[in-house]
Design an enzyme around this catalytic site. Structure first.
Site, PDB file in Angstrom:
ATOM      1  N   GLU A 106       0.836  -1.204   0.000  1.00  0.00           N
ATOM      2  CA  GLU A 106       0.000   0.000   0.000  1.00  0.00           C
ATOM      3  C   GLU A 106       0.880   1.268   0.000  1.00  0.00           C
ATOM      4  O   GLU A 106       0.586   2.247  -0.682  1.00  0.00           O
ATOM      5  CB  GLU A 106      -0.884  -0.033   1.247  1.00  0.00           C
ATOM      6  CG  GLU A 106      -1.959   1.005   1.266  1.00  0.00           C
ATOM      7  CD  GLU A 106      -3.351   0.427   1.084  1.00  0.00           C
ATOM      8  OE1 GLU A 106      -3.648  -0.646   1.638  1.00  0.00           O
ATOM      9  OE2 GLU A 106      -4.124   1.070   0.372  1.00  0.00           O
ATOM     10  N   GLU A 117      -5.275   7.724 -11.620  1.00  0.00           N
ATOM     11  CA  GLU A 117      -6.184   7.158 -12.648  1.00  0.00           C
ATOM     12  C   GLU A 117      -5.729   5.759 -13.085  1.00  0.00           C
ATOM     13  O   GLU A 117      -6.512   4.977 -13.611  1.00  0.00           O
ATOM     14  CB  GLU A 117      -6.326   8.100 -13.861  1.00  0.00           C
ATOM     15  CG  GLU A 117      -5.192   8.072 -14.858  1.00  0.00           C
ATOM     16  CD  GLU A 117      -3.887   8.580 -14.285  1.00  0.00           C
ATOM     17  OE1 GLU A 117      -2.872   7.892 -14.436  1.00  0.00           O
ATOM     18  OE2 GLU A 117      -3.874   9.660 -13.675  1.00  0.00           O
ATOM     19  N   HIS A 159       4.659   8.752 -20.018  1.00  0.00           N
ATOM     20  CA  HIS A 159       4.586   9.284 -18.639  1.00  0.00           C
ATOM     21  C   HIS A 159       5.465   8.497 -17.671  1.00  0.00           C
ATOM     22  O   HIS A 159       5.705   8.960 -16.563  1.00  0.00           O
ATOM     23  CB  HIS A 159       3.144   9.250 -18.119  1.00  0.00           C
ATOM     24  CG  HIS A 159       2.223  10.187 -18.829  1.00  0.00           C
ATOM     25  ND1 HIS A 159       2.409  11.556 -18.839  1.00  0.00           N
ATOM     26  CD2 HIS A 159       1.096   9.954 -19.561  1.00  0.00           C
ATOM     27  CE1 HIS A 159       1.446  12.117 -19.542  1.00  0.00           C
ATOM     28  NE2 HIS A 159       0.631  11.178 -20.005  1.00  0.00           N
ATOM     29  N   ASP A 195       2.044  13.833 -28.528  1.00  0.00           N
ATOM     30  CA  ASP A 195       0.839  13.539 -27.746  1.00  0.00           C
ATOM     31  C   ASP A 195       0.329  14.841 -27.114  1.00  0.00           C
ATOM     32  O   ASP A 195       1.101  15.762 -26.865  1.00  0.00           O
ATOM     33  CB  ASP A 195       1.215  12.531 -26.644  1.00  0.00           C
ATOM     34  CG  ASP A 195       0.023  12.014 -25.873  1.00  0.00           C
ATOM     35  OD1 ASP A 195      -0.418  10.887 -26.175  1.00  0.00           O
ATOM     36  OD2 ASP A 195      -0.477  12.716 -24.952  1.00  0.00           O
ATOM     37  N   HIS A 197      -0.496  15.326 -24.138  1.00  0.00           N
ATOM     38  CA  HIS A 197       0.019  15.498 -22.775  1.00  0.00           C
ATOM     39  C   HIS A 197       1.542  15.555 -22.751  1.00  0.00           C
ATOM     40  O   HIS A 197       2.205  14.894 -23.551  1.00  0.00           O
ATOM     41  CB  HIS A 197      -0.456  14.338 -21.895  1.00  0.00           C
ATOM     42  CG  HIS A 197      -1.942  14.202 -21.863  1.00  0.00           C
ATOM     43  ND1 HIS A 197      -2.626  13.359 -22.722  1.00  0.00           N
ATOM     44  CD2 HIS A 197      -2.870  14.836 -21.104  1.00  0.00           C
ATOM     45  CE1 HIS A 197      -3.928  13.468 -22.485  1.00  0.00           C
ATOM     46  NE2 HIS A 197      -4.107  14.354 -21.516  1.00  0.00           N
ATOM     47  N   TYR A 323      -7.919   8.817 -27.518  1.00  0.00           N
ATOM     48  CA  TYR A 323      -9.061   8.137 -26.892  1.00  0.00           C
ATOM     49  C   TYR A 323     -10.371   8.329 -27.641  1.00  0.00           C
ATOM     50  O   TYR A 323     -11.416   7.839 -27.181  1.00  0.00           O
ATOM     51  CB  TYR A 323      -9.178   8.584 -25.412  1.00  0.00           C
ATOM     52  CG  TYR A 323      -7.817   8.477 -24.770  1.00  0.00           C
ATOM     53  CD1 TYR A 323      -7.315   7.240 -24.391  1.00  0.00           C
ATOM     54  CD2 TYR A 323      -6.978   9.592 -24.675  1.00  0.00           C
ATOM     55  CE1 TYR A 323      -6.018   7.109 -23.902  1.00  0.00           C
ATOM     56  CE2 TYR A 323      -5.683   9.472 -24.184  1.00  0.00           C
ATOM     57  CZ  TYR A 323      -5.209   8.235 -23.803  1.00  0.00           C
ATOM     58  OH  TYR A 323      -3.937   8.102 -23.341  1.00  0.00           O
TER      59      TYR A 323
HETATM   60  C1  6XA Z   1      -5.727  11.246 -16.457  1.00  0.00           C
HETATM   61  C2  6XA Z   1      -5.282  11.644 -17.815  1.00  0.00           C
HETATM   62  C3  6XA Z   1      -4.230  10.736 -18.327  1.00  0.00           C
HETATM   63  C4  6XA Z   1      -3.777  11.120 -19.684  1.00  0.00           C
HETATM   64  C5  6XA Z   1      -2.949  10.050 -20.306  1.00  0.00           C
HETATM   65  C6  6XA Z   1      -2.443  10.378 -21.664  1.00  0.00           C
HETATM   66  N1  6XA Z   1      -6.802  12.045 -15.966  1.00  0.00           N
HETATM   67  N2  6XA Z   1      -1.188  10.662 -21.784  1.00  0.00           N
HETATM   68  O1  6XA Z   1      -3.095  10.369 -22.660  1.00  0.00           O
HETATM   69  O2  6XA Z   1      -0.585  10.921 -22.926  1.00  0.00           O
HETATM   70 ZN    ZN Z   2      -1.981  11.879 -23.987  1.00  0.00          ZN
END
Ligand code: 6XA
Ligand code: ZN
Length: 342
Positions: A106, A117, A159, A195, A197, A323
């Site tokens: 944990e 997430e 990430h 991307d 993000h 997505y």
């Molecule tokens: C979580 C969002 C995660 C984004 C992940 C993503 N609220 N990264 O697409 O490129």
């Molecule tokens: Zn992304």
């Protein structure tokens, strides 16, 4: 261009994502890949290669060994606690707290997670390892003389830092491929992250190095995930100073402004003079993406693929986010086709 793909991605099939205080079905789902494969077939880009098994050595060139040990045992350890749900962090070593690795799962999951997430469940580790094999196989194709290859990676990777998971990512596939290029004799590698993000993991991994130039175009982190990294003034440090480029863009950015930012990143890449280009290919910049708010349309993806092709570099495309599942195939394949037409 060949696509590297394996069904093993299906092992990553978590049921829950924390969003808005609810556990929802993950946006990062196996169907994403089905749509991409279908579109590749439809467009005649049907040379599909299965990945080879590279083992963990090339992954350990990027990731901390204890972190990998955690990823590979997390689900089993979580189950021994008798929990009904998937493994998810609920406590973090925040400001002012010790940064020591706990022994209890944990605590350990909070130590290695940076956001909630992303859950870990049955098969997550196996799929993540297979995804790294996909990237390494594409790297091998390009090292062997192919102009380009498409690593249809899932789970994604940008990430994932040397010892952190989150944003649906566990192993940084693009970073592992970049390191493999260097280990096989490349002198300089550029990673271009398109991307929506910011690729915080890729940035962290190479931040102090000059042998990998990292450029990223993304939603301004003050407004968008991952929130705590990806600002313009993060340019690299020490040996790596000047080898990290962040171009944060405002919400609502449409193609013209996005493409000028891309042109800027491309000119910096050419100036750097890499032996290989790795594109972290997320298509969540699409206008109808449910998690993002740029405004690229499907034809825009072809146009920027052409720009990438004009760089004239051996190129490894590594799949990241996106997505809007029904359009993900068209958008990804448009980039690859644009690239191939140059
Ligand atoms: C979580 C969002 C995660 C984004 C992940 C993503 N609220 N990264 O697409 O490129
Ligand atoms: Zn992304």
């Amino acid at each position: 261009m060949k696509t590297v793909y394996t069904d093993q991605h299906r092992l990553r099939n978590s049921k829950s994502e924390m969003k808005g205080g609810l556990l929802v079905s993950p946006y990062e789902c196996p169907e994403r890949v089905d749509y991409i494969l279908a579109r590749l077939q439809q467009r005649g880009m049907n040379t599909i290669v299965s990945p080879d098994a590279f083992g963990l050595d090339p992954v350990k060139r990027i990731h901390d060994a204890q972190y990998l040990e955690f990823l590979s045992t997390c689900w089993t350890q979580w189950q021994t606690l008798g929990y009904k749900g998937e493994a998810v962090a609920s406590v973090w070593p925040a400001r002012g707290m010790h940064q020591r690795r706990p022994t209890n799962i944990e605590g350990m999951i909070g130590y290695y997670a940076f956001s909630s997430e992303t859950t870990i469940s049955q098969g997550t580790w196996e799929a993540a390892q297979a995804s790294a094999d996909v990237a390494l196989t594409a790297q091998r194709l390009v090292a062997g003389g192919e102009r380009a290859a498409f690593a249809l990676c899932r789970p994604p990777g940008h990430h994932a830092a040397s010892d952190l998971f989150g944003g649906y990512c566990f192993i940084n596939n693009a970073a592992v491929a970049a390191q493999a290029c260097l280990d096989q004799g490349a002198k300089r590698v550029a990673i271009l992250d398109v991307d929506f993000h910011h690729g915080n993991g890729t940035q962290e991994i190479f931040y102090h190095r000059s042998d990998v130039f990292v450029a990223s175009l993304h939603g301004n982190p003050q407004e968008h995930y991952p929130h705590f990294l990806g600002f313009e003034d993060e340019c690299g440090a020490g040996e790596g100073e000047g080898f990290n480029l962040n171009i944060p863009l405002s919400s609502g950015t449409a193609f013209e402004a996005w493409d000028s930012a891309l042109a800027m990143a491309c000119s910096r890449i050419l100036q750097y003079g890499p032996d290989v280009l790795i594109v972290s290919l997320g298509v969540d910049t699409f206008v109808d993406d449910p998690l993002s708010n740029f405004r690229l349309t499907s034809p825009d993806f072809t146009r920027y693929g052409e720009r990438l092709g004009r760089l004239g570099l051996p190129t490894i495309f590594v799949m990241e986010g996106g997505y809007a599942v029904a359009e993900i195939g068209t958008n990804v394949v448009n980039v690859l086709e644009g690239f191939e037409h140059t």
